[in-house]
Design an enzyme around this catalytic site. Structure first.
Site, PDB file in Angstrom:
ATOM      1  N   GLY A 124       6.672   1.454   5.882  1.00  0.00           N
ATOM      2  CA  GLY A 124       7.326   0.636   5.175  1.00  0.00           C
ATOM      3  C   GLY A 124       7.362   0.591   3.766  1.00  0.00           C
ATOM      4  CB  CYS A 125       4.789   1.116   1.194  1.00  0.00           C
ATOM      5  SG  CYS A 125       3.880  -0.578   1.130  1.00  0.00           S
ATOM      6  CB  THR A 126       7.003   5.938   2.596  1.00  0.00           C
ATOM      7  OG1 THR A 126       5.566   5.895   2.545  1.00  0.00           O
ATOM      8  CG2 THR A 126       7.743   7.107   2.413  1.00  0.00           C
TER       9      THR A 126
ATOM     10  CE  LYS B 180      -3.966   2.169   2.173  1.00  0.00           C
ATOM     11  NZ  LYS B 180      -4.816   2.155   3.283  1.00  0.00           N
TER      12      LYS B 180
ATOM     13  CB  ALA C 279       8.926   3.865  -2.586  1.00  0.00           C
TER      14      ALA C 279
END
Length: 152
Positions: A47-49, A42, A52
């Protein structure tokens, strides 16, 4: 759930992005060293930020085309790209078809509960369209640095 192995042909795909469409065939044709496809749950979550931004800042991955795939909407991907100044492709896979083909969609467990979801994964595809690495259940933090050491 079938997971890809080194030497397997990478499943072909075409997905929507904030800037139109992305296809594996087109990106492979223009990639010097190959394509890195990573799957994340998401956009905008911590974590995804982190993951990325690590891909954005990964100088040792120069020559690879990076494609991040999630089930997020195009609007959410556009916002995430702009907020984090991402310089690679984010694509939307709302029906999870590409994730399933790559072994990145399946059963997960959290706090004793079982559900279907995105399995954080990264697949490195060589210029000939074959899988050179398939990494599953990777951690958001530290994963890209390890990939840089292996590929750099």
């Amino acid at each position: 759930m079938t997971r890809l192995q080194p030497g397997d042909p990478a499943p072909s795909f075409t997905l929507s992005t904030p800037n139109g469409e992305v296809s594996l065939a087109k990106e492979l044709a223009g990639a010097e060293r190959g394509v890195i496809v990573y799957f994340y749950p998401k956009a905008g979550t911590p974590g995804c930020t982190k993951e990325a931004c690590d891909f954005r800042d990964a100088s040792e991955l120069a020559g690879y085309t990076v494609i991040g795939i999630s089930p997020d909407s195009i609007d959410k991907l556009r916002t995430f790209t702009d907020e984090q100044s991402l310089d690679f492709i984010l694509a939307s896979d709302p029906d999870h078809a590409v994730m399933a083909a790559y072994g990145a969609w399946g059963e997960k467990k959290n706090y004793g509960k079982t559900y279907l979801g995105v399995i954080r994964s990264t697949v490195v595809i060589d210029p000939d369209g074959r899988v050179s690495q398939a990494l599953y259940n990777v951690k958001a933090t530290g994963h890209v640095a390890r990939l840089e050491r292996q590929l750099g």
